[in-house]
Enzyme design. Structure first.
Site, PDB file in Angstrom:
ATOM      1  N   TYR A  22       0.830  -1.210   0.000  1.00  0.00           N
ATOM      2  CA  TYR A  22       0.000   0.000   0.000  1.00  0.00           C
ATOM      3  C   TYR A  22       0.862   1.256   0.000  1.00  0.00           C
ATOM      4  O   TYR A  22       0.650   2.162  -0.818  1.00  0.00           O
ATOM      5  CB  TYR A  22      -0.929  -0.005   1.212  1.00  0.00           C
ATOM      6  CG  TYR A  22      -1.574   1.333   1.480  1.00  0.00           C
ATOM      7  CD1 TYR A  22      -2.646   1.780   0.717  1.00  0.00           C
ATOM      8  CD2 TYR A  22      -1.095   2.165   2.499  1.00  0.00           C
ATOM      9  CE1 TYR A  22      -3.228   3.016   0.952  1.00  0.00           C
ATOM     10  CE2 TYR A  22      -1.669   3.398   2.740  1.00  0.00           C
ATOM     11  CZ  TYR A  22      -2.736   3.826   1.968  1.00  0.00           C
ATOM     12  OH  TYR A  22      -3.302   5.056   2.203  1.00  0.00           O
ATOM     13  N   HIS A 107       3.654  10.255  -0.183  1.00  0.00           N
ATOM     14  CA  HIS A 107       2.480  10.350  -1.042  1.00  0.00           C
ATOM     15  C   HIS A 107       2.093  11.820  -1.181  1.00  0.00           C
ATOM     16  O   HIS A 107       2.229  12.587  -0.223  1.00  0.00           O
ATOM     17  CB  HIS A 107       1.299   9.579  -0.446  1.00  0.00           C
ATOM     18  CG  HIS A 107       1.543   8.116  -0.288  1.00  0.00           C
ATOM     19  ND1 HIS A 107       0.746   7.302   0.492  1.00  0.00           N
ATOM     20  CD2 HIS A 107       2.504   7.302  -0.818  1.00  0.00           C
ATOM     21  CE1 HIS A 107       1.197   6.058   0.437  1.00  0.00           C
ATOM     22  NE2 HIS A 107       2.262   6.034  -0.341  1.00  0.00           N
ATOM     23  N   HIS A 120       2.597  13.813   2.432  1.00  0.00           N
ATOM     24  CA  HIS A 120       2.852  13.229   3.745  1.00  0.00           C
ATOM     25  C   HIS A 120       3.751  12.000   3.623  1.00  0.00           C
ATOM     26  O   HIS A 120       3.863  11.384   2.563  1.00  0.00           O
ATOM     27  CB  HIS A 120       1.540  12.863   4.445  1.00  0.00           C
ATOM     28  CG  HIS A 120       0.675  11.929   3.658  1.00  0.00           C
ATOM     29  ND1 HIS A 120      -0.164  12.351   2.651  1.00  0.00           N
ATOM     30  CD2 HIS A 120       0.523  10.586   3.721  1.00  0.00           C
ATOM     31  CE1 HIS A 120      -0.798  11.317   2.126  1.00  0.00           C
ATOM     32  NE2 HIS A 120      -0.394  10.222   2.757  1.00  0.00           N
ATOM     33  N   HIS A 122       5.000   8.213   4.930  1.00  0.00           N
ATOM     34  CA  HIS A 122       4.683   6.939   5.581  1.00  0.00           C
ATOM     35  C   HIS A 122       6.005   6.229   5.869  1.00  0.00           C
ATOM     36  O   HIS A 122       6.792   5.994   4.946  1.00  0.00           O
ATOM     37  CB  HIS A 122       3.839   6.042   4.676  1.00  0.00           C
ATOM     38  CG  HIS A 122       2.432   6.493   4.491  1.00  0.00           C
ATOM     39  ND1 HIS A 122       1.386   6.015   5.254  1.00  0.00           N
ATOM     40  CD2 HIS A 122       1.891   7.386   3.629  1.00  0.00           C
ATOM     41  CE1 HIS A 122       0.257   6.580   4.857  1.00  0.00           C
ATOM     42  NE2 HIS A 122       0.538   7.426   3.876  1.00  0.00           N
TER      43      HIS A 122
END
Length: 240
Positions: A22, A107, A120, A122
């Site tokens: 993801y 992203h 942001h 991850h």
């Protein structure tokens, strides 16, 4: 305007590989088209420098009730350029991952409400700390042996600390991330700053804004979205 958002999550065994796909926007997730940066590091030799191998091994070998991974989500300031935010992300990762295997992605989707870039970070980490001992994958995730570490798995970070100690550590990490963001904002000539403290601790007389989520936003009319955004800006303006 830059705002501070820092969130820590954890995932159970069996979910690490899917979540890594993801954040890396692989497979089904590639259609999102918002991945602008990806990297990884501190991987054990048996992975062949492939984070997918790490997360598949986590899902296979880690203990049943263990946290398979930790994830930090950090909002990146819109005042910085994409390259400047990459440099910021690299420094944040260095501070949050000493000795830990990690995978990171940035992203940059457009926000559903205002249509601006919502850039942001991850950061997925494995809690197994590097101790300089090479182990095969099946032993890497076994219980740590303090007396004979080569016969057990890697020690997990966070072990042996009580709830208050973990809370204080989280507050310190939030401050370190905010300080890093502010240093990069200052470096590039921006006066705006972020604050890791709660609104109450900052003396700001407004309630924190609730996250609406994609489903609720999609259900709003165009007029409703416009009113919500207008109210959001008014609250921030009144608090300044």
């Amino acid at each position: 305007m830059a705002t501070f958002h820092f969130q820590i999550k954890s995932g159970r065994k069996g979910t690490a590989s899917d979540h890594a796909s993801y954040i890396a926007r692989k497979g089904f997730h590639s259609k999102r088209g918002d991945l602008v940066y990806a990297s990884h590091g501190n991987l054990p030799d048996w992975t062949g420098d492939d984070p997918d191998v790490l997360w598949r091994a986590v899902d296979r070998y880690d203990r049943k009730n263990a946290a398979a991974y930790r994830e930090a989500i950090v909002a990146l300031p819109g005042e910085l350029t994409p390259k400047q935010n990459e440099a910021l992300a690299v420094e944040v990762v260095e501070k949050l991952t000493p000795g830990k295997p990690y995978q990171v992605a940035i992203h940059a989707p457009l926000s559903s409400l205002e249509g601006v870039s919502n850039r942001h970070l991850h950061l997925m980490t494995c809690d197994r700390m590097d101790d300089g001992i090479e182990r095969p994958a099946e032993r890497f995730f076994s219980r740590h042996n303090a007396t004979r570490p080569e016969q057990g798995g890697r020690r997990k970070s966070g072990g042996g600390r009580n709830r208050m100690q973990l809370r204080d550590e989280l507050i310190a990490v939030r401050k370190e991330v905010a300080d890093t963001i502010n240093r990069h904002l200052e470096l590039h000539g921006h006066a705006v700053r972020v604050d890791h403290r709660t609104l109450k601790a900052q003396g700001v007389a407004r309630t924190a804004e609730r996250h609406l989520g994609q489903a609720r936003i999609r259900g709003m009319s165009a007029e409703g979205r416009e009113q919500f955004v207008s109210l959001r800006h008014k609250r921030k303006s009144d608090a300044e």
